[in-house]
Design a protein around this motif. Structure first.
Motif, PDB file in Angstrom:
ATOM      1  N   UNK A 103      36.898  62.853 -28.066  1.00  0.00           N
ATOM      2  CA  UNK A 103      37.183  64.303 -27.228  1.00  0.00           C
ATOM      3  C   UNK A 103      36.893  65.175 -28.316  1.00  0.00           C
ATOM      4  N   UNK A 104      36.530  66.440 -27.845  1.00  0.00           N
ATOM      5  CA  UNK A 104      36.497  67.727 -28.578  1.00  0.00           C
ATOM      6  C   UNK A 104      37.813  68.322 -28.260  1.00  0.00           C
ATOM      7  N   UNK A 105      38.846  68.798 -29.304  1.00  0.00           N
ATOM      8  CA  UNK A 105      40.044  69.360 -28.949  1.00  0.00           C
ATOM      9  C   UNK A 105      39.776  71.060 -29.518  1.00  0.00           C
ATOM     10  N   UNK A 106      40.139  72.032 -28.467  1.00  0.00           N
ATOM     11  CA  UNK A 106      39.833  73.446 -29.315  1.00  0.00           C
ATOM     12  C   UNK A 106      40.892  74.312 -28.457  1.00  0.00           C
ATOM     13  N   UNK A 107      40.629  75.637 -28.864  1.00  0.00           N
ATOM     14  CA  UNK A 107      41.655  76.431 -28.345  1.00  0.00           C
ATOM     15  C   UNK A 107      41.160  76.918 -26.942  1.00  0.00           C
TER      16      UNK A 107
ATOM     17  N   UNK B 259      37.382  77.486 -25.502  1.00  0.00           N
ATOM     18  CA  UNK B 259      36.801  76.895 -24.275  1.00  0.00           C
ATOM     19  C   UNK B 259      36.417  77.716 -23.247  1.00  0.00           C
ATOM     20  N   UNK B 260      37.090  78.858 -23.276  1.00  0.00           N
ATOM     21  CA  UNK B 260      36.597  79.922 -22.058  1.00  0.00           C
ATOM     22  C   UNK B 260      35.206  80.670 -22.722  1.00  0.00           C
ATOM     23  N   UNK B 261      35.143  80.858 -23.817  1.00  0.00           N
ATOM     24  CA  UNK B 261      33.989  81.467 -24.591  1.00  0.00           C
ATOM     25  C   UNK B 261      32.727  80.362 -24.404  1.00  0.00           C
ATOM     26  N   UNK B 262      33.041  79.234 -24.513  1.00  0.00           N
ATOM     27  CA  UNK B 262      31.978  78.138 -24.183  1.00  0.00           C
ATOM     28  C   UNK B 262      31.450  78.141 -22.579  1.00  0.00           C
ATOM     29  N   UNK B 263      32.433  78.246 -21.795  1.00  0.00           N
ATOM     30  CA  UNK B 263      32.005  78.292 -20.328  1.00  0.00           C
ATOM     31  C   UNK B 263      31.465  79.681 -20.371  1.00  0.00           C
TER      32      UNK B 263
ATOM     33  N   UNK C 168      35.850  68.094 -23.300  1.00  0.00           N
ATOM     34  CA  UNK C 168      36.367  68.925 -24.042  1.00  0.00           C
ATOM     35  C   UNK C 168      37.755  69.222 -23.696  1.00  0.00           C
ATOM     36  N   UNK C 169      38.940  69.223 -24.403  1.00  0.00           N
ATOM     37  CA  UNK C 169      40.264  69.303 -24.156  1.00  0.00           C
ATOM     38  C   UNK C 169      40.859  70.808 -24.598  1.00  0.00           C
ATOM     39  N   UNK C 170      40.883  71.850 -23.808  1.00  0.00           N
ATOM     40  CA  UNK C 170      41.655  73.044 -24.411  1.00  0.00           C
ATOM     41  C   UNK C 170      43.001  72.953 -24.716  1.00  0.00           C
ATOM     42  N   UNK C 171      43.554  73.143 -25.880  1.00  0.00           N
ATOM     43  CA  UNK C 171      44.965  73.127 -26.073  1.00  0.00           C
ATOM     44  C   UNK C 171      45.233  74.500 -26.687  1.00  0.00           C
TER      45      UNK C 171
ATOM     46  N   UNK D  57      38.703  79.274 -33.331  1.00  0.00           N
ATOM     47  CA  UNK D  57      37.848  78.853 -34.595  1.00  0.00           C
ATOM     48  C   UNK D  57      37.933  77.652 -34.808  1.00  0.00           C
ATOM     49  N   UNK D  58      38.624  76.665 -34.205  1.00  0.00           N
ATOM     50  CA  UNK D  58      38.764  75.166 -34.850  1.00  0.00           C
ATOM     51  C   UNK D  58      38.400  74.264 -33.688  1.00  0.00           C
ATOM     52  N   UNK D  59      37.660  73.335 -34.147  1.00  0.00           N
ATOM     53  CA  UNK D  59      37.272  72.241 -33.337  1.00  0.00           C
ATOM     54  C   UNK D  59      37.522  70.950 -33.986  1.00  0.00           C
ATOM     55  N   UNK D  60      38.203  69.890 -33.182  1.00  0.00           N
ATOM     56  CA  UNK D  60      38.586  68.472 -33.761  1.00  0.00           C
ATOM     57  C   UNK D  60      37.892  67.692 -32.810  1.00  0.00           C
ATOM     58  N   UNK D  61      36.943  66.886 -33.448  1.00  0.00           N
ATOM     59  CA  UNK D  61      36.262  65.811 -32.696  1.00  0.00           C
ATOM     60  C   UNK D  61      37.161  64.406 -33.248  1.00  0.00           C
ATOM     61  N   UNK D  62      37.664  63.580 -32.328  1.00  0.00           N
ATOM     62  CA  UNK D  62      38.109  62.443 -32.716  1.00  0.00           C
ATOM     63  C   UNK D  62      38.497  61.546 -31.282  1.00  0.00           C
ATOM     64  N   UNK D  63      38.859  60.503 -31.584  1.00  0.00           N
ATOM     65  CA  UNK D  63      39.022  59.318 -30.621  1.00  0.00           C
ATOM     66  C   UNK D  63      40.808  59.626 -30.438  1.00  0.00           C
ATOM     67  N   UNK D  64      40.933  60.269 -29.254  1.00  0.00           N
ATOM     68  CA  UNK D  64      42.439  60.660 -28.672  1.00  0.00           C
ATOM     69  C   UNK D  64      42.781  59.954 -27.507  1.00  0.00           C
ATOM     70  N   UNK D  65      43.954  58.871 -27.630  1.00  0.00           N
ATOM     71  CA  UNK D  65      44.274  58.278 -26.308  1.00  0.00           C
ATOM     72  C   UNK D  65      46.062  58.196 -26.435  1.00  0.00           C
ATOM     73  N   UNK D  66      46.594  57.789 -25.222  1.00  0.00           N
ATOM     74  CA  UNK D  66      47.918  57.281 -25.640  1.00  0.00           C
ATOM     75  C   UNK D  66      48.080  55.944 -25.971  1.00  0.00           C
ATOM     76  N   UNK D  67      46.980  55.045 -26.176  1.00  0.00           N
ATOM     77  CA  UNK D  67      47.140  53.870 -26.398  1.00  0.00           C
ATOM     78  C   UNK D  67      46.820  53.475 -27.824  1.00  0.00           C
ATOM     79  N   UNK D  68      46.760  52.050 -28.358  1.00  0.00           N
ATOM     80  CA  UNK D  68      46.533  51.775 -29.852  1.00  0.00           C
ATOM     81  C   UNK D  68      45.240  52.009 -30.358  1.00  0.00           C
ATOM     82  N   UNK D  69      44.391  52.229 -29.592  1.00  0.00           N
ATOM     83  CA  UNK D  69      42.822  52.669 -29.928  1.00  0.00           C
ATOM     84  C   UNK D  69      42.649  54.288 -30.499  1.00  0.00           C
TER      85      UNK D  69
END
Length: 419
Positions: free
Chosen positions: A198-202, A206-210, A236-239, A245-257
């Motif tokens: 996922x891509x996590x951003x503010x 996310x609104x600017x991208x939209x 894309x997950x807005x947080x 100005x920050x974008x984090x791309x990584x594997x993010x789940x509630x599981x062990x993967x």
């Protein structure tokens, strides 16, 4: 007293429910973007196994010296830190708000209507979750009992302090589409189509991208609707807690993967509130929550970070650079080749960043033994123990046909044709 009464005078009926200010909660947990490990009081290790290249030509009688490939085992640590929420209040403060809620008989808390007690507890829980949401992302730990602002290290701090993270070169002038293009091209190919990547951003970004998608002629949604919150098929997950100005791309789940991990004492620690009298003879009561938490990422090389936040400008005094903020930048002009500078500062905390610009045309310099070539700009980061040179990738997007993307790594440059 914790209950502060302002601008109120009882002269009739009032709303029987307390209205609380809207606030986000701990979105990393609520949106399933982090693996939480419960019942950890001291330390938890995230085991990591990496393998080397193993395939080779067939041999009829392989010997020990023909062995190829290694199993490299290492660990990342989760070390929860103690913190709490504690507030005192006098239940009699409600007497001047609701006449119908005036306690009968002795002024003790358990004789207040349950709905008032529950609403106070709910308001406290909401506030604690809101603050935890910030710390799970931006938190920085400082070993100081008098410092209530630095409780534990959040995910973004751990990423900034990891020397294996992939940093993407960008600027605040670039569009969100361009930034996302760069992040995708810098992402290892094996991760690009991972359904849990996922891509996590503010929220603002996310609104600017939209908005950028909507403004595209006959391609985006109209202004009464929103576009799909995705880029090239990746969610894309807005947080609210992530800075602009920050974008984090990584594997993010509630599981062990998941690549994002957290350790807590109990999963429901953040909802368990102790209520009792401050003293047996007194009227005041207290609310108390005890908590422990820490976060980390399993593999830094599976995190792609784009950060275009503005850093604070600092200067050098002689050969000493004193930092005054978590993110700083400095321009240096060495009067001799290989001139050495050192970093100082009272509050250099884990995840600190220093952007160094060498303005000299021919003299190189070093900052804490990290070399910066003449005319170059380099970002260095603090791991909590030492400064390191980031693994930065410069993705060039050129307007040609077919469109080409040039990926410039720290060691070599390759050219890829954009899909």
């Amino acid at each position: 007293m914790a209950i502060q009464i302002q601008n109120t005078a009882y002269d009739g009926e009032v709303l029987e429910r307390l209205l609380t200010k809207a606030a986000t909660g701990n979105e990393l947990v609520q949106k399933g973007l982090i693996k939480l490990v419960p019942n950890i009081r001291k330390k938890y290790s995230i085991p990591r196994l990496k393998t080397g290249t193993m395939l080779q030509k067939r041999k009829e009688m392989p010997e020990s010296n023909d062995s190829k490939g290694n199993f490299n085992y290492s660990e990342k640590a989760l070390v929860p830190h103690d913190f709490m929420a504690y507030t005192e209040f006098n239940p009699r403060a409600f007497e001047e708000i609701w006449r119908k809620y005036q306690p009968k008989g002795n002024m003790v808390f358990d004789q207040l209507p349950p709905e008032v007690q529950n609403q106070l507890l709910d308001a406290m829980s909401r506030q604690v979750n809101f603050e935890l949401g910030y710390h799970f992302v931006n938190g920085i730990y400082k070993d100081d009992d008098e410092d209530d602002d630095h409780l534990f290290n959040g995910i973004l701090t751990q990423i900034m302090a990891d020397s294996e993270v992939i940093h993407v070169k960008s600027s605040s002038a670039e569009t969100m589409i361009t930034r996302l293009q760069k992040v995708r091209k810098a992402t290892p190919q094996v991760l690009r189509n991972n359904p849990n990547f996922v891509y996590m951003m503010s929220v603002d970004d996310a609104d600017r991208y939209d908005d950028e998608l909507t403004q595209r002629d006959a391609k985006g949604a109209n202004w009464t609707d929103t576009n799909a919150v995705r880029f090239k098929g990746t969610n894309i997950v807005p947080l609210a807690a992530i800075p602009d100005g920050v974008i984090i791309g990584t594997v993010a789940t509630p599981d062990e993967d998941s690549n994002t991990w957290g350790a807590v004492n109990l999963v429901d620690d953040f909802n368990v509130i102790q209520i009792d009298k401050v003293t047996n003879a007194g009227e005041k009561y207290f609310f108390k929550m005890l908590m422990m938490a820490d976060t980390n990422v399993a593999f830094g090389e599976e995190v792609v970070l784009l950060d275009v936040r503005e850093a604070a400008t600092v200067s050098a005094s002689g050969t000493s650079i004193t930092l005054t903020a978590q993110a700083s930048k400095v321009s240096l002009e060495p009067d001799s080749d290989s001139k050495a500078y050192t970093i100082s500062g009272d509050d250099i905390l884990m995840g600190a960043m220093l952007e160094i610009t060498n303005t000299h045309a021919s003299n190189k310099l070093t900052v804490n033994s990290i070399e910066v070539a003449a005319g170059a700009t380099k970002k260095i980061y603090y791991s909590g123990k030492s400064w390191f040179d980031a693994k930065e990738v410069d993705v060039k997007i050129t307007e040609v046909s077919p469109q080409q993307v040039q990926v410039v790594g720290t060691v070599e440059t390759t050219t890829k044709e954009q899909a």
